[in-house]
Design a protein around this motif. Sequence first.
Motif, PDB file in Angstrom:
ATOM      1  N   GLY A 213       0.786  -1.226   0.000  1.00 57.27           N
ATOM      2  CA  GLY A 213       0.000   0.000   0.000  1.00 57.27           C
ATOM      3  C   GLY A 213       0.813   1.267   0.000  1.00 57.27           C
ATOM      4  N   ASP A 214       2.169   1.171  -0.001  1.00 50.54           N
ATOM      5  CA  ASP A 214       3.000   2.363  -0.001  1.00 50.54           C
ATOM      6  C   ASP A 214       3.327   2.807  -1.424  1.00 50.54           C
ATOM      7  OD1 ASP A 214       2.976   2.610   2.711  1.00 50.54           O
ATOM      8  OD2 ASP A 214       4.861   1.562   3.037  1.00 50.54           O
ATOM      9  N   PHE A 215       4.232   3.764  -1.551  1.00 48.96           N
ATOM     10  CA  PHE A 215       4.490   4.391  -2.844  1.00 48.96           C
ATOM     11  C   PHE A 215       5.395   3.568  -3.755  1.00 48.96           C
ATOM     12  CE2 PHE A 215       3.228   8.011  -0.258  1.00 48.96           C
ATOM     13  CZ  PHE A 215       2.305   8.604  -1.103  1.00 48.96           C
ATOM     14  N   PHE A 216       6.063   2.566  -3.236  1.00 47.72           N
ATOM     15  CA  PHE A 216       6.852   1.701  -4.112  1.00 47.72           C
ATOM     16  C   PHE A 216       6.897   0.303  -3.503  1.00 47.72           C
ATOM     17  CE2 PHE A 216      10.282   1.663  -1.182  1.00 47.72           C
ATOM     18  CZ  PHE A 216      11.286   0.850  -1.666  1.00 47.72           C
ATOM     19  N   ASP A 217       7.085  -0.672  -4.363  1.00 40.99           N
ATOM     20  CA  ASP A 217       7.126  -2.067  -3.927  1.00 40.99           C
ATOM     21  C   ASP A 217       8.556  -2.564  -4.104  1.00 40.99           C
ATOM     22  OD1 ASP A 217       4.372  -1.828  -3.664  1.00 40.99           O
ATOM     23  OD2 ASP A 217       4.009  -2.560  -5.702  1.00 40.99           O
ATOM     24  N   GLY A 218       9.291  -2.621  -3.035  1.00 37.71           N
ATOM     25  CA  GLY A 218      10.673  -3.060  -3.191  1.00 37.71           C
ATOM     26  C   GLY A 218      11.409  -3.157  -1.872  1.00 37.71           C
ATOM     27  N   GLN A 219      12.733  -3.145  -1.987  1.00 36.15           N
ATOM     28  CA  GLN A 219      13.596  -3.328  -0.830  1.00 36.15           C
ATOM     29  C   GLN A 219      14.703  -2.281  -0.826  1.00 36.15           C
ATOM     30  OE1 GLN A 219      14.214  -7.607  -2.097  1.00 36.15           O
ATOM     31  NE2 GLN A 219      14.162  -7.923   0.121  1.00 36.15           N
ATOM     32  N   ILE A 220      15.202  -2.003   0.372  1.00 33.55           N
ATOM     33  CA  ILE A 220      16.387  -1.170   0.563  1.00 33.55           C
ATOM     34  C   ILE A 220      17.384  -2.000   1.366  1.00 33.55           C
ATOM     35  CG2 ILE A 220      17.327   0.912   1.606  1.00 33.55           C
ATOM     36  CD1 ILE A 220      14.631   2.255   1.154  1.00 33.55           C
ATOM     37  N   HIS A 221      18.564  -2.188   0.782  1.00 33.92           N
ATOM     38  CA  HIS A 221      19.589  -3.031   1.398  1.00 33.92           C
ATOM     39  C   HIS A 221      20.760  -2.151   1.822  1.00 33.92           C
ATOM     40  CE1 HIS A 221      22.012  -6.648   2.086  1.00 33.92           C
ATOM     41  NE2 HIS A 221      22.996  -6.025   1.460  1.00 33.92           N
ATOM     42  N   LEU A 222      21.118  -2.212   3.098  1.00 31.78           N
ATOM     43  CA  LEU A 222      22.247  -1.447   3.642  1.00 31.78           C
ATOM     44  C   LEU A 222      23.319  -2.413   4.097  1.00 31.78           C
ATOM     45  CD1 LEU A 222      20.160   1.002   5.871  1.00 31.78           C
ATOM     46  CD2 LEU A 222      20.976   1.413   3.554  1.00 31.78           C
ATOM     47  N   GLU A 223      24.572  -2.115   3.778  1.00 35.56           N
ATOM     48  CA  GLU A 223      25.652  -3.017   4.176  1.00 35.56           C
ATOM     49  C   GLU A 223      26.942  -2.262   4.443  1.00 35.56           C
ATOM     50  OE1 GLU A 223      27.740  -4.448   0.011  1.00 35.56           O
ATOM     51  OE2 GLU A 223      26.270  -5.776   0.953  1.00 35.56           O
ATOM     52  N   ALA A 224      27.748  -2.847   5.318  1.00 34.64           N
ATOM     53  CA  ALA A 224      29.101  -2.374   5.600  1.00 34.64           C
ATOM     54  C   ALA A 224      30.037  -3.571   5.422  1.00 34.64           C
ATOM     55  CB  ALA A 224      29.205  -1.825   7.017  1.00 34.64           C
ATOM     56  N   ARG A 225      31.067  -3.390   4.606  1.00 32.09           N
ATOM     57  CA  ARG A 225      31.974  -4.503   4.308  1.00 32.09           C
ATOM     58  C   ARG A 225      33.417  -4.065   4.514  1.00 32.09           C
ATOM     59  NH1 ARG A 225      30.698  -8.074  -0.865  1.00 32.09           N
ATOM     60  NH2 ARG A 225      28.872  -8.371   0.493  1.00 32.09           N
ATOM     61  N   LYS A 226      34.176  -4.915   5.192  1.00 30.09           N
ATOM     62  CA  LYS A 226      35.578  -4.619   5.474  1.00 30.09           C
ATOM     63  C   LYS A 226      36.475  -5.281   4.439  1.00 30.09           C
ATOM     64  CE  LYS A 226      37.652  -6.603   8.985  1.00 30.09           C
ATOM     65  NZ  LYS A 226      38.097  -6.952  10.344  1.00 30.09           N
ATOM     66  N   TYR A 227      37.343  -4.465   3.847  1.00 36.75           N
ATOM     67  CA  TYR A 227      38.340  -4.959   2.900  1.00 36.75           C
ATOM     68  C   TYR A 227      39.722  -4.842   3.537  1.00 36.75           C
ATOM     69  CZ  TYR A 227      34.609  -4.905  -0.584  1.00 36.75           C
ATOM     70  OH  TYR A 227      33.441  -5.140  -1.275  1.00 36.75           O
ATOM     71  N   ARG A 228      40.745  -5.052   2.739  1.00 37.82           N
ATOM     72  CA  ARG A 228      42.106  -5.077   3.268  1.00 37.82           C
ATOM     73  C   ARG A 228      42.545  -3.721   3.814  1.00 37.82           C
ATOM     74  NH1 ARG A 228      47.253  -7.700   0.031  1.00 37.82           N
ATOM     75  NH2 ARG A 228      48.735  -7.632   1.787  1.00 37.82           N
ATOM     76  N   SER A 229      42.140  -2.653   3.158  1.00 33.61           N
ATOM     77  CA  SER A 229      42.602  -1.326   3.575  1.00 33.61           C
ATOM     78  C   SER A 229      41.473  -0.302   3.674  1.00 33.61           C
ATOM     79  CB  SER A 229      43.655  -0.810   2.584  1.00 33.61           C
ATOM     80  OG  SER A 229      43.111  -0.720   1.279  1.00 33.61           O
ATOM     81  N   LYS A 230      40.219  -0.746   3.700  1.00 39.49           N
ATOM     82  CA  LYS A 230      39.108   0.197   3.738  1.00 39.49           C
ATOM     83  C   LYS A 230      37.844  -0.495   4.226  1.00 39.49           C
ATOM     84  CE  LYS A 230      38.077  -0.704  -1.144  1.00 39.49           C
ATOM     85  NZ  LYS A 230      37.990  -0.133  -2.504  1.00 39.49           N
ATOM     86  N   VAL A 231      36.870   0.327   4.580  1.00 40.71           N
ATOM     87  CA  VAL A 231      35.526  -0.137   4.911  1.00 40.71           C
ATOM     88  C   VAL A 231      34.573   0.562   3.954  1.00 40.71           C
ATOM     89  CG1 VAL A 231      33.686  -0.161   6.624  1.00 40.71           C
ATOM     90  CG2 VAL A 231      36.042  -0.600   7.324  1.00 40.71           C
ATOM     91  N   VAL A 232      33.747  -0.211   3.266  1.00 39.17           N
ATOM     92  CA  VAL A 232      32.848   0.320   2.244  1.00 39.17           C
ATOM     93  C   VAL A 232      31.409   0.215   2.731  1.00 39.17           C
ATOM     94  CG1 VAL A 232      32.028   0.101  -0.121  1.00 39.17           C
ATOM     95  CG2 VAL A 232      34.440  -0.253   0.386  1.00 39.17           C
ATOM     96  N   LEU A 233      30.693   1.331   2.654  1.00 42.18           N
ATOM     97  CA  LEU A 233      29.271   1.389   2.995  1.00 42.18           C
ATOM     98  C   LEU A 233      28.476   1.472   1.694  1.00 42.18           C
ATOM     99  CD1 LEU A 233      29.549   4.115   5.772  1.00 42.18           C
ATOM    100  CD2 LEU A 233      29.574   1.646   6.097  1.00 42.18           C
ATOM    101  N   ARG A 234      27.439   0.658   1.581  1.00 44.31           N
ATOM    102  CA  ARG A 234      26.626   0.651   0.357  1.00 44.31           C
ATOM    103  C   ARG A 234      25.146   0.649   0.715  1.00 44.31           C
ATOM    104  NH1 ARG A 234      30.438  -3.537  -1.274  1.00 44.31           N
ATOM    105  NH2 ARG A 234      31.983  -2.671  -2.729  1.00 44.31           N
ATOM    106  N   ALA A 235      24.381   1.262  -0.169  1.00 45.18           N
ATOM    107  CA  ALA A 235      22.916   1.237  -0.072  1.00 45.18           C
ATOM    108  C   ALA A 235      22.366   0.883  -1.445  1.00 45.18           C
ATOM    109  CB  ALA A 235      22.367   2.580   0.392  1.00 45.18           C
ATOM    110  N   HIS A 236      21.509  -0.130  -1.493  1.00 46.68           N
ATOM    111  CA  HIS A 236      20.879  -0.561  -2.744  1.00 46.68           C
ATOM    112  C   HIS A 236      19.375  -0.422  -2.606  1.00 46.68           C
ATOM    113  CE1 HIS A 236      24.700  -2.333  -4.002  1.00 46.68           C
ATOM    114  NE2 HIS A 236      24.741  -2.990  -2.859  1.00 46.68           N
ATOM    115  N   LEU A 237      18.745   0.074  -3.656  1.00 47.99           N
ATOM    116  CA  LEU A 237      17.283   0.112  -3.726  1.00 47.99           C
ATOM    117  C   LEU A 237      16.874  -0.732  -4.925  1.00 47.99           C
ATOM    118  CD1 LEU A 237      14.919   3.106  -3.212  1.00 47.99           C
ATOM    119  CD2 LEU A 237      14.644   1.694  -5.249  1.00 47.99           C
TER     120      LEU A 237
END
Length: 323
Positions: A213-237
């Motif tokens: 019943g909302d304005f869109f039918d879907g998902q929002i995915h949030l993640e934090a991933r650790k690599y060798r020399s960095k931490v990456v934050l991502r958001a997917h819709l």
Amino acid sequence: VITKVLASVGVMISQSAKKNPRSFAMTVSIVLFLIYARVVIPRTGMHVTRGTALFPPHQRYLQKLADSPSLERCALSIQTKKTKWDDLKLESDGVEIHKLPRSSELTQAVSAQFTLTFDDFVEGDDIEEDLDAKEELLDLIFESASTTLTERQWTEFAPGSKSLKSAVSAKKHGILMVPGLGAMGRYGLIRWQITQQQETDRDTSVTLTSLKGDFFDGQIHLEARKYRSKVVLRAHLGVPKRGRKMNKKVASKVVNDLVESLGSSVSQRTRQRLARRSIGKRFKVASHTRASERRKTRFDREKLIEDMAEDRRRKWQRGNPDA
């Protein structure tokens, strides 16, 4: 005097109403509406239709909606939920609207990325030579990112005057306020439910699925991933096939504001923890220094007492050679 003034005003209003009833009724309606708006807008943002507010609602009102038992009875907007998001790749920081192949399970996908490195928290080249310090700092950044995600502090530092707002219930539901998503381009309210949450040593993620019943039918995915020399934050819709899409501009703003807010939250948490550690280290060094000084003072005092006792013994022996 006040009574006379009020009586005069009442007479004038009564006469005006008799002479111009339509104008009077319109004026009264406008005044009542302005009073109503003045009371309602700061609280609810004038929640005119389901999911739309003309003005940004107060955080307490969003929290009230998030805590509503009715959310637990609402069904999800989609049946097929996406569980793996690694196919939505990003080469660099920023927002990307993905071009999806026909075989894709999604009909819309928008992503954003924010990267945190050592250089964001330290100055100079000292840490470059200390591998243990680099690993410790990386763990601290990732731990802050995981805490931010699991504690659901996703919009704490959302940028812009018209920024995202969120409210979370004690369970797994919540509300996300998105500027421009509602009717007539106003503020839209997305009701969501956490449908997946994962935590590992190198990856933490949360997936929100919109309710029916909302304005869109879907998902929002949030993640934090650790690599060798960095931490990456991502958001997917992501919106599956046959689902209602979100406007590209609004979707881009949603994912971009989410990763920027997460990045600011993680940076602040990390700096606070580094500051506390620094204060703790300085306190330990100061305590160690004071303890060393006390031990040295006690040693010098005991040595002085022993020297004085030895000196008195030698003087006594010189004065009593037969002893």
